[in-house]
Design a protein around this motif. Structure first.
Motif, mmCIF file in Angstrom:
data_model
loop_
_atom_site.group_PDB
_atom_site.id
_atom_site.type_symbol
_atom_site.label_atom_id
_atom_site.label_comp_id
_atom_site.label_asym_id
_atom_site.label_seq_id
_atom_site.Cartn_x
_atom_site.Cartn_y
_atom_site.Cartn_z
ATOM 1 N N VAL A 1 0.838 -1.204 0.000
ATOM 2 C CA VAL A 1 0.000 0.000 0.000
ATOM 3 C C VAL A 1 0.875 1.256 0.000
ATOM 4 O O VAL A 1 0.585 2.228 -0.705
ATOM 5 C CB VAL A 1 -0.961 -0.018 1.210
ATOM 6 N N THR A 2 1.952 1.229 0.762
ATOM 7 C CA THR A 2 2.850 2.381 0.802
ATOM 8 C C THR A 2 3.468 2.633 -0.566
ATOM 9 O O THR A 2 3.538 3.790 -1.019
ATOM 10 C CB THR A 2 3.959 2.156 1.851
ATOM 11 N N SER A 3 3.896 1.590 -1.238
ATOM 12 C CA SER A 3 4.491 1.785 -2.561
ATOM 13 C C SER A 3 3.444 2.277 -3.571
ATOM 14 O O SER A 3 3.755 3.117 -4.423
ATOM 15 C CB SER A 3 5.147 0.498 -3.058
ATOM 16 N N GLN A 4 2.219 1.770 -3.483
ATOM 17 C CA GLN A 4 1.158 2.255 -4.373
ATOM 18 C C GLN A 4 0.890 3.730 -4.138
ATOM 19 O O GLN A 4 0.702 4.501 -5.080
ATOM 20 C CB GLN A 4 -0.140 1.462 -4.155
ATOM 21 N N PHE A 5 0.884 4.120 -2.867
ATOM 22 C CA PHE A 5 0.609 5.510 -2.537
ATOM 23 C C PHE A 5 1.727 6.417 -3.029
ATOM 24 O O PHE A 5 1.480 7.515 -3.533
ATOM 25 C CB PHE A 5 0.419 5.673 -1.022
ATOM 26 N N GLU A 6 2.967 5.973 -2.898
ATOM 27 C CA GLU A 6 4.089 6.784 -3.359
ATOM 28 C C GLU A 6 4.128 6.901 -4.878
ATOM 29 O O GLU A 6 4.472 7.950 -5.411
ATOM 30 C CB GLU A 6 5.407 6.193 -2.846
ATOM 31 N N GLU A 7 3.775 5.830 -5.584
ATOM 32 C CA GLU A 7 3.823 5.839 -7.043
ATOM 33 C C GLU A 7 2.654 6.580 -7.682
ATOM 34 O O GLU A 7 2.822 7.344 -8.622
ATOM 35 C CB GLU A 7 3.863 4.411 -7.580
ATOM 36 N N HIS A 8 1.445 6.320 -7.175
ATOM 37 C CA HIS A 8 0.244 6.837 -7.825
ATOM 38 C C HIS A 8 -0.479 7.922 -7.031
ATOM 39 O O HIS A 8 -1.435 8.505 -7.529
ATOM 40 C CB HIS A 8 -0.744 5.695 -8.089
ATOM 41 N N GLY A 9 -0.071 8.158 -5.805
ATOM 42 C CA GLY A 9 -0.756 9.149 -4.980
ATOM 43 C C GLY A 9 -2.006 8.605 -4.326
ATOM 44 O O GLY A 9 -2.679 9.305 -3.591
#
Length: 157
Positions: free
Chosen positions: A119-127
């Motif tokens: 989830v953290t990586s998704q948030f960093e990549e896509h906002g």
């Protein structure tokens, strides 16, 4: 309730004015000064605004105690005593934290940690993230609670 009843209720609700809408204003109003939000200001307001603009700004903004220095030092001593007293940790929280990190709950913690990373990586990549880790969190919490319960009740007896 049919569709016609619904529309008649809506019509009755919006077609009748509120009884508060026609009520006269309460209290008196001044005719010498403008209402709030009007562009003009009275002579007294102009004088006060000029005095405020001319006054030097205080460097120490905020509340200053009205008592003498001995009162201030007594208050500081009381605060230090309160800081020295540490509250005991809740044994339930301690046991649950130990259990969450134990071998018994390792699979649930592993799934939760993986989800958090995802989830953290998704948030960093896509906002934004496409998922959350609520289910994994509840599985980990359930495991930790089940593990901690016998230990907790053993200490309470």
């Amino acid at each position: 309730m049919g569709i016609s009843d619904f529309f008649s209720d809506v019509w009755d609700t919006f077609s009748h004015p509120s009884p508060d809408a026609d009520a006269p204003p309460q209290g008196g109003s001044s005719t010498e000064t403008p209402s709030a939000g009007t562009p003009s200001e009275s002579k007294e307001e102009k004088d006060v605004n000029k005095a405020d603009a001319a006054a030097p700004a205080e460097s120490d903004a905020g509340h200053k105690p009205s008592g003498d220095a001995s009162e201030a030092s007594a208050d500081a001593d009381e605060e230090e005593e309160e800081e020295e007293e540490e509250e005991e940790k809740d044994p339930k929280d301690v046991f649950e934290e130990e259990c969450a990190n134990s071998k018994q709950c390792a699979p649930a913690k592993h799934h939760y940690d993986e989800c958090v990373q995802r989830v953290t990586s998704q948030f960093e990549e896509h906002g934004k993230a496409d998922e959350d880790c609520v289910e994994e969190f509840f599985h980990l919490t359930h495991c930790a609670t089940q593990c901690a319960a016998p230990k907790l009740f053993a200490t309470l007896k």
